[in-house]
Motif scaffolding. Structure first.
Motif, short mmCIF file in Angstrom:
data_model
loop_
_atom_site.label_atom_id
_atom_site.label_comp_id
_atom_site.label_asym_id
_atom_site.label_seq_id
_atom_site.Cartn_x
_atom_site.Cartn_y
_atom_site.Cartn_z
N ALA A 62 -14.29 33.68 8.25
CA ALA A 62 -13.29 32.71 8.52
C ALA A 62 -13.09 31.82 7.42
N GLU A 63 -13.95 31.48 6.54
CA GLU A 63 -13.84 30.65 5.45
C GLU A 63 -12.92 31.27 4.64
N GLY A 90 -9.27 31.55 5.68
CA GLY A 90 -8.42 30.35 5.57
C GLY A 90 -8.28 29.58 4.46
N TYR A 92 -10.21 29.71 11.26
CA TYR A 92 -10.59 28.72 10.39
C TYR A 92 -10.69 27.44 10.97
N LYS A 111 -13.72 27.75 13.27
CA LYS A 111 -14.88 27.62 12.78
C LYS A 111 -15.34 26.21 12.44
N GLN A 112 -14.19 25.35 11.91
CA GLN A 112 -14.53 23.86 11.43
C GLN A 112 -14.70 22.92 12.70
N GLN A 124 -14.01 35.20 15.17
CA GLN A 124 -14.65 33.72 15.11
C GLN A 124 -15.18 33.56 16.24
#
Length: 193
Positions: free
Chosen positions: A37-38, A41, A90, A93-94, A175
């Protein structure tokens, strides 16, 4: 071979306590999914550059040379939509999506994990399956027909843009699995991995 227990010294001294660590395989899966995901992103974030270039080009061409383009609006719209959609995993995830933090932050870790687990299992994943199903059909029909925009004199192809819908669903699914694993672990252990 490392032991799955870790010694912790309580605040103010005293005897260390043993606390179980998350299983390595679980941590590896979560780390792999989060890293994916990072990285996606980061890649998607670069779509902002061609979007800004298209918009600046249009402004300069229109206002300095009286020569507007027929493509800049469509390109910037499609890039912004792509940027927004593909960045959703992303953002998940954040933990950047909207939630009622004023209530959620007051909960214990187990209650937060319970709320998250129920939300993922009963709302997120079923909604995502519907999104993927219809998104794929929407894209596939567009690709099969080689659909073009009819609202623009440039008439760009729409099927590459519509491919973003099922890709976004797949990224969110990946994710979502990571977030669900974190929630289930916190529900069982009372702390986040």
């Amino acid at each position: 071979m490392e032991h799955a227990l870790n010694q912790r010294v309580p605040k103010g001294g005293g005897q260390p306590t043993l606390q179980a660590q998350p299983p390595r395989a679980l941590l590896r899966v979560i780390h792999t999914l989060d890293t994916f995901a990072e990285q996606t992103g980061w890649v998607v974030s670069w779509l902002i550059v061609p979007m800004v270039i298209a918009m600046v080009y249009e402004v300069v061409a229109r206002y300095f040379f009286s020569a507007p383009t027929i493509w800049a609006h469509d390109v910037s719209l499609m890039l912004y939509g792509t940027f927004f959609m593909l960045g959703a995993a992303y953002a998940l995830k954040q933990r950047a999506h909207i939630r009622t933090d004023f209530l959620y932050n007051g909960f214990s870790v187990r209650w937060q994990a319970f709320v998250d687990t129920v939300a993922y299992l009963f709302f997120f994943f079923p909604g995502l399956v519907i999104f993927l199903w219809y998104g794929w059909d929407f894209f596939y029909d567009s690709w099969r027909l080689k659909e073009h925009a009819i609202t623009s004199p440039w008439m760009p192809p729409l099927y590459p843009f519509k491919a973003v819908i099922p890709v976004t669903g797949a990224l969110l699914l990946i994710q979502g699995v990571s977030e669900t694993l974190k929630s289930v672990y916190a529900l069982v252990k009372g702390r986040w991995p």
